[in-house]
Design a protein around this motif. Structure first.
Motif, short mmCIF file in Angstrom:
data_model
loop_
_atom_site.label_atom_id
_atom_site.label_comp_id
_atom_site.label_asym_id
_atom_site.label_seq_id
_atom_site.Cartn_x
_atom_site.Cartn_y
_atom_site.Cartn_z
N ALA A 72 16.54 -32.23 -18.09
CA ALA A 72 17.15 -33.08 -17.06
C ALA A 72 17.11 -34.54 -17.50
O ALA A 72 18.10 -35.27 -17.38
CB ALA A 72 16.44 -32.89 -15.72
N ILE A 73 15.99 -34.96 -18.03
CA ILE A 73 15.85 -36.34 -18.51
C ILE A 73 16.81 -36.61 -19.66
O ILE A 73 17.45 -37.66 -19.71
CB ILE A 73 14.38 -36.63 -18.90
CG1 ILE A 73 13.50 -36.60 -17.66
CG2 ILE A 73 14.28 -37.97 -19.63
CD1 ILE A 73 12.03 -36.64 -17.94
N ARG A 74 16.95 -35.65 -20.58
CA ARG A 74 17.90 -35.82 -21.69
C ARG A 74 19.32 -36.01 -21.17
O ARG A 74 20.07 -36.83 -21.69
CB ARG A 74 17.83 -34.62 -22.64
CG ARG A 74 16.67 -34.70 -23.62
CD ARG A 74 16.80 -33.66 -24.72
NE ARG A 74 16.56 -32.31 -24.25
CZ ARG A 74 15.36 -31.76 -24.11
NH1 ARG A 74 14.28 -32.45 -24.41
NH2 ARG A 74 15.24 -30.52 -23.67
N GLN A 75 19.70 -35.24 -20.16
CA GLN A 75 21.05 -35.36 -19.60
C GLN A 75 21.27 -36.75 -19.00
O GLN A 75 22.34 -37.34 -19.16
CB GLN A 75 21.31 -34.27 -18.56
CG GLN A 75 21.37 -32.88 -19.14
CD GLN A 75 22.46 -32.75 -20.21
OE1 GLN A 75 23.59 -33.15 -20.01
NE2 GLN A 75 22.09 -32.19 -21.35
N VAL A 76 20.26 -37.27 -18.32
CA VAL A 76 20.37 -38.61 -17.74
C VAL A 76 20.48 -39.65 -18.86
O VAL A 76 21.32 -40.55 -18.81
CB VAL A 76 19.16 -38.92 -16.82
CG1 VAL A 76 19.16 -40.38 -16.40
CG2 VAL A 76 19.18 -38.01 -15.60
N GLU A 77 19.63 -39.52 -19.88
CA GLU A 77 19.65 -40.48 -20.98
C GLU A 77 20.98 -40.48 -21.72
O GLU A 77 21.44 -41.52 -22.18
CB GLU A 77 18.52 -40.19 -21.96
CG GLU A 77 17.15 -40.52 -21.41
CD GLU A 77 16.02 -40.08 -22.31
OE1 GLU A 77 16.22 -39.20 -23.18
OE2 GLU A 77 14.91 -40.63 -22.15
N LYS A 78 21.62 -39.33 -21.83
CA LYS A 78 22.91 -39.22 -22.51
C LYS A 78 24.06 -39.77 -21.67
O LYS A 78 25.16 -39.93 -22.15
CB LYS A 78 23.22 -37.77 -22.86
CG LYS A 78 22.34 -37.19 -23.94
CD LYS A 78 22.71 -35.74 -24.16
CE LYS A 78 21.82 -35.07 -25.16
NZ LYS A 78 22.15 -33.63 -25.31
N GLY A 79 23.80 -40.02 -20.39
CA GLY A 79 24.83 -40.52 -19.50
C GLY A 79 25.80 -39.45 -19.04
O GLY A 79 26.91 -39.74 -18.64
N HIS A 80 25.37 -38.19 -19.06
CA HIS A 80 26.22 -37.07 -18.69
C HIS A 80 26.16 -36.72 -17.21
O HIS A 80 26.83 -35.81 -16.76
CB HIS A 80 25.85 -35.82 -19.50
CG HIS A 80 26.16 -35.95 -20.94
ND1 HIS A 80 27.30 -35.42 -21.51
CD2 HIS A 80 25.50 -36.56 -21.96
CE1 HIS A 80 27.31 -35.70 -22.81
NE2 HIS A 80 26.23 -36.40 -23.10
N VAL A 81 25.36 -37.43 -16.43
CA VAL A 81 25.14 -37.08 -15.03
C VAL A 81 26.07 -37.89 -14.15
O VAL A 81 26.11 -39.12 -14.23
CB VAL A 81 23.67 -37.33 -14.64
CG1 VAL A 81 23.44 -36.98 -13.18
CG2 VAL A 81 22.75 -36.53 -15.53
N ARG A 82 26.83 -37.21 -13.30
CA ARG A 82 27.76 -37.90 -12.40
C ARG A 82 27.20 -38.04 -10.99
O ARG A 82 27.63 -38.90 -10.24
CB ARG A 82 29.07 -37.14 -12.37
CG ARG A 82 29.69 -37.08 -13.76
CD ARG A 82 31.08 -36.71 -13.66
NE ARG A 82 31.81 -37.95 -13.39
CZ ARG A 82 33.06 -38.13 -13.67
NH1 ARG A 82 33.75 -37.17 -14.20
NH2 ARG A 82 33.65 -39.26 -13.42
N GLY A 83 26.29 -37.18 -10.60
CA GLY A 83 25.66 -37.26 -9.29
C GLY A 83 24.17 -37.44 -9.48
O GLY A 83 23.73 -38.19 -10.34
N LYS A 84 23.40 -36.74 -8.70
CA LYS A 84 21.95 -36.77 -8.83
C LYS A 84 21.47 -35.45 -9.40
O LYS A 84 22.11 -34.41 -9.22
CB LYS A 84 21.29 -36.98 -7.45
CG LYS A 84 21.66 -38.27 -6.78
CD LYS A 84 21.07 -39.43 -7.50
CE LYS A 84 21.39 -40.73 -6.77
NZ LYS A 84 20.92 -41.88 -7.48
N LEU A 85 20.36 -35.49 -10.07
CA LEU A 85 19.69 -34.28 -10.52
C LEU A 85 18.47 -34.08 -9.64
O LEU A 85 17.83 -35.04 -9.24
CB LEU A 85 19.25 -34.40 -11.98
CG LEU A 85 20.35 -34.61 -13.00
CD1 LEU A 85 19.76 -34.66 -14.41
CD2 LEU A 85 21.40 -33.53 -12.91
N ALA A 86 18.16 -32.84 -9.35
CA ALA A 86 16.99 -32.52 -8.54
C ALA A 86 16.06 -31.65 -9.37
O ALA A 86 16.51 -30.81 -10.15
CB ALA A 86 17.41 -31.78 -7.28
N ILE A 87 14.78 -31.87 -9.22
CA ILE A 87 13.76 -31.06 -9.88
C ILE A 87 13.08 -30.25 -8.78
O ILE A 87 12.50 -30.81 -7.85
CB ILE A 87 12.70 -31.92 -10.61
CG1 ILE A 87 13.36 -32.90 -11.58
CG2 ILE A 87 11.68 -31.03 -11.29
CD1 ILE A 87 14.12 -32.26 -12.71
#
Length: 109
Positions: A72-87
């Motif tokens: 999940a953190i990798r996806q955020v760092e890559k800028g691939h997230v358009r909404g929010k991620l939940a853990i």
């Protein structure tokens, strides 16, 4: 979008980041701008009413299990997230249950 954040240097505080972004704007093709958001009680009351009426819904792109947090953190760092991620944090380690009742699920405001 650059967030000036709460931190900053001793002399300029968060404005140091704003100044740095303006200087960076000279060398890049993207437009760099600033704005300031000020919350007031009337706006917050309107927002509360909208949330309670179900008119505001969070955009949860994906729910990750606790063991998938690094991905999940990798996806955020890559800028691939358009909404929010939940853990999802639960004893079984499985992904969250019913999206209508789970925190951050589609049925929640």
């Amino acid at each position: 979008m650059l967030n000036s954040g709460d931190g900053g240097g001793r002399w300029l505080g968060p404005f140091g980041r704003v100044i740095a972004s303006k200087l960076l704007g000279i060398f890049i093709s993207q437009r760099v701008g600033t704005f300031e958001a000020k919350a007031n009680s009337e706006d917050l009351e309107t927002l509360r009413a909208m949330i309670e009426a179900g008119q505001v819904k969070p955009v949860i792109e994906r729910t990750y299990s606790l063991s998938e947090t690094p991905e999940a953190i990798r996806q955020v760092e890559k800028g691939h997230v358009r909404g929010k991620l939940a853990i999802a944090v639960n004893d079984s380690g499985e992904r969250g249950g019913d999206p209508e009742t789970e925190p951050g699920g589609a049925g929640r405001a």
